[in-house]
Scaffold this active site. Structure first.
Site, PDB file in Angstrom:
ATOM      1  CG  HIS A  80      23.278  16.909 -15.782  1.00  0.00           C
ATOM      2  ND1 HIS A  80      23.410  18.078 -15.060  1.00  0.00           N
ATOM      3  CD2 HIS A  80      24.483  16.693 -16.386  1.00  0.00           C
ATOM      4  CE1 HIS A  80      24.646  18.550 -15.223  1.00  0.00           C
ATOM      5  NE2 HIS A  80      25.310  17.736 -16.023  1.00  0.00           N
ATOM      6  CG  HIS A 237      29.983  16.851 -13.624  1.00  0.00           C
ATOM      7  ND1 HIS A 237      28.695  16.983 -13.130  1.00  0.00           N
ATOM      8  CD2 HIS A 237      29.947  17.347 -14.890  1.00  0.00           C
ATOM      9  CE1 HIS A 237      27.927  17.547 -14.052  1.00  0.00           C
ATOM     10  NE2 HIS A 237      28.671  17.786 -15.128  1.00  0.00           N
ATOM     11  CG  ASP A 241      28.500  15.445 -17.976  1.00  0.00           C
ATOM     12  OD1 ASP A 241      27.364  15.528 -17.465  1.00  0.00           O
ATOM     13  OD2 ASP A 241      29.261  16.424 -18.109  1.00  0.00           O
ATOM     14  CG  HIS A 264      28.804  17.028 -23.360  1.00  0.00           C
ATOM     15  ND1 HIS A 264      28.203  16.081 -22.562  1.00  0.00           N
ATOM     16  CD2 HIS A 264      28.901  18.152 -22.585  1.00  0.00           C
ATOM     17  CE1 HIS A 264      27.946  16.601 -21.372  1.00  0.00           C
ATOM     18  NE2 HIS A 264      28.360  17.865 -21.361  1.00  0.00           N
ATOM     19  CG  HIS A 344      21.449 -49.982 -47.260  1.00  0.00           C
ATOM     20  ND1 HIS A 344      20.196 -50.171 -47.758  1.00  0.00           N
ATOM     21  CD2 HIS A 344      21.440 -50.529 -45.990  1.00  0.00           C
ATOM     22  CE1 HIS A 344      19.445 -50.784 -46.852  1.00  0.00           C
ATOM     23  NE2 HIS A 344      20.180 -51.019 -45.781  1.00  0.00           N
TER      24      HIS A 344
END
Length: 438
Positions: A80, A237, A241, A264, A344
Site C-alpha cells: 500500500h 484495490h 496493489d 501478490h 588512386h
C-alpha cells in the site's frame, strides 16, 4: 514540475496506527531521499536501523501481503505505501517504521496519499528513468492468474477480479496518473472472503483486521463499516496493489498491464520477470569504451570501440601513446590491399592527402573523447586550415599520426595534427571539430 525529472518528498511526515497482520502499534515516517536512491524501508526499532530496498529480489513471502527481507530483518505488507508513493509520482523516499509492518489505516492507500501531500513533493535535478515496454511480457500461474504487459505509451492497468465460484467478478481499467490514482484507486479498501478468515487467523495473520479496515465478503453479502466506495471497489484495490508490487522491478514502466485474477504472488512474479527482461535488454548495449587517462596503447579492437568508422574509412590501426591530456599518437600500417590504392594512381599508388587529414581527425577525436562528459559522443569535422602535403605516402609505409588539442570551448575543439613516415612529415593541418551525441 517536469514529468521527466525524478521527485522526492519536500519534508518528513508521519502516520500512526495499527498493522493489519501483526496487530502491533506502529509509526511510519516518510523522509526525502537523494536522486537515484529509489524507495527504501528502514527499521528504526532495530539496532543499527537497517535498510531494506524495495526490490523484487528481497521478496520473501506473498501470502495475503508482500513481505521483503534482508537477512533476518523483515518488513511486511509493503504494497500500500509503495503503491501510494509510485502512484503519486515519488521516485525516491526512505520509509521509516518502528515495527515490521505499516499501519493499515482504513485498508486503502488514501491515508498514505494524504501523508504524501502533507509532506509535499519536490522535483530533483536528475532525469526520471522510465522503461517503455516494446515486447509483451506475460506470466501464467497454476492458480489461473494471467498477467501481461503490452506495449503502450501510457501506464495503463486493466484488472479482472474473480472470487471463488465466480462471485464478485469485477473489472477496472484506467491510465494511471497521480490524479487518477488519488481519485480512482487510493480510496479502494482491502478485502477478504469470509471462508478465508478462520484459516488466516490460524496462521497468525490479520490480528489487526476488522470491518473498519477491510471488506469481508460472506456469500453474496458485504460486511463493512460503510457501503462500497465504488461499484467495482475490489478490482480497484487489486489494481492499487499491483502498482505497489510491480514497482519492485526497480523502475517505472510505460505499458498496458492486463491482469486476470492478480494477487501478490502473480504480481511479484511479473515484477521479477520485468526485472529480468530489462537486464536482458541492457546486456545488448555495447559496453562503454575504456578510454585511458594515462599512458596506454590501444589495439584495433579498442580503437573500433571508440570510433564509429569501419573499413575502408578507418584510418587508425592503433593508438601507440598519449602524452599528458592533450596529445595522442596513432599508427596506420599501409599495404597494397588498401582500397584507395586500387584507384588512386594505380600505376604509382599514393595515399590521397585528404585521407591523411581524415587520419588526423580520427586520432584527434579519440583525444577529445577523453574529456569528461564526452565519452559516448562523436566528433564531427568543421574545418581544416593551413593544410600542407609534403611528401607522398605509398604501400609499405607506416604512417604515424600525431595530434595535439590546443583549445576546447564547450562542444567545439581545435587541434593541430601531422602525419609522419620514418620521422619525416608527410602532411599537417589545423583542425576544428564539434562534439555531439551519437
Amino acid at each position: 514540475m517536469s514529468a521527466t525529472n525524478q521527485r522526492t518528498l519536500a519534508k518528513s511526515a508521519s502516520l500512526e496506527g495499527t498493522s493489519l497482520h501483526t496487530g502491533q502499534p506502529v509509526t511510519l515516517t516518510l523522509n526525502p531521499a537523494p536522486a537515484d536512491s529509489g524507495l527504501k524501508f528502514r527499521r528504526v526499532d532495530l539496532p543499527d536501523q537497517p535498510f531494506i530496498a524495495a526490490d523484487v529480489d528481497k521478496v520473501q513471502t506473498v501470502e495475503r501481503a508482500t513481505t521483503l527481507a534482508e537477512g533476518s530483518v523483515k518488513v511486511h505488507t509493503v504494497e500500500h505505501i509503495l503503491s501510494a508513493l509510485t502512484g503519486m509520482g515519488v521516485d525516491n523516499a526512505i520509509i521509516e517504521m518502528d515495527a515490521n509492518e505499516p499501519p493499515i489505516a482504513d485498508g486503502s492507500s488514501r491515508p498514505y496519499v494524504e501523508l504524501i501531500k502533507s509532506a509535499g513533493i519536490v522535483e530533483q535535478d536528475a532525469p526520471r528513468r522510465v522503461w517503455q515496454i516494446r515486447q509483451p511480457v506475460t506470466i501464467e500461474t497454476k492458480g489461473g492468474s494471467i498477467l501481461t504487459v503490452l506495449p503502450s505509451k501510457d501506464f495503463r492497468i486493466s484488472v479482472t477480479c474473480v472470487g471463488p465460484e465466480g462471485r464478485f467478478t469485477q473489472y477496472f481499467d484506467a491510465v494511471i496518473t497521480p490524479e487518477t490514482y488519488e481519485a480512482e484507486l487510493s480510496p479502494a479498501r482491502t478485502f477478504c472472503f469470509y471462508e478465508d478468515v478462520a484459516p488466516l487467523i490460524e496462521k497468525g495473520l490479520i490480528k489487526g483486521g476488522s470491518i473498519e479496515n477491510a471488506i469481508v465478503l460472506k456469500g453474496d453479502q458485504i460486511l463493512s463499516k460503510e457501503p462500497l466506495r465504488f461499484h467495482n471497489e475490489l478490482a480497484r484495490h487489486k489494481a492499487m496493489d499491483m502498482i505497489g508490487d510491480l514497482i519492485l522491478n526497480g523502475r517505472r514502466i510505460l505499458g498496458h498491464v492486463i491482469a486476470i485474477m492478480p494477487g501478490h504472488g502473480p504480481n511479484t512474479q511479473l515484477a521479477a520477470k520485468l526485472k529480468k527482461e530489462y537486464s536482458n535488454m541492457q546486456s545488448l548495449l555495447p559496453k562503454p569504451a575504456d578510454i585511458p587517462t594515462g599512458e596506454a596503447v590501444l589495439d584495433t579492437r579498442e580503437v573500433m570501440k571508440l570510433l564509429p568508422h569501419r573499413y575502408p574509412f578507418l584510418m587508425v590501426d592503433r593508438i601507440i601513446g598519449f602524452e599528458g591530456e592533450t596529445k595522442c599518437i596513432g599508427q596506420k600500417n599501409l599495404t597494397m590491399n588498401e582500397l584507395f590504392f586500387q584507384g588512386h594512381f594505380p600505376e604509382h599508388p599514393v595515399m590521397p592527402g585528404v585521407l591523411q587529414v581524415e587520419a588526423m581527425a580520427q586520432v584527434a577525436s579519440i583525444l577529445m573523447l577523453r574529456i569528461p562528459g564526452n565519452q559516448g559522443k562523436i566528433g564531427y569535422f568543421m574545418s581544416a586550415d593551413k593544410v600542407k602535403f609534403r611528401r607522398p605516402v605509398i604501400p609499405g609505409d607506416i604512417l604515424i599520426i600525431e595530434t595535439e588539442l590546443v583549445k576546447m570551448r564547450g562542444a567545439i575543439g581545435q587541434a593541430i595534427g601531422r602525419c609522419l613516415v620514418n620521422g619525416e612529415i608527410t602532411a599537417e593541418a589545423e583542425l576544428k571539430f564539434i562534439v555531439q551525441d551519437a
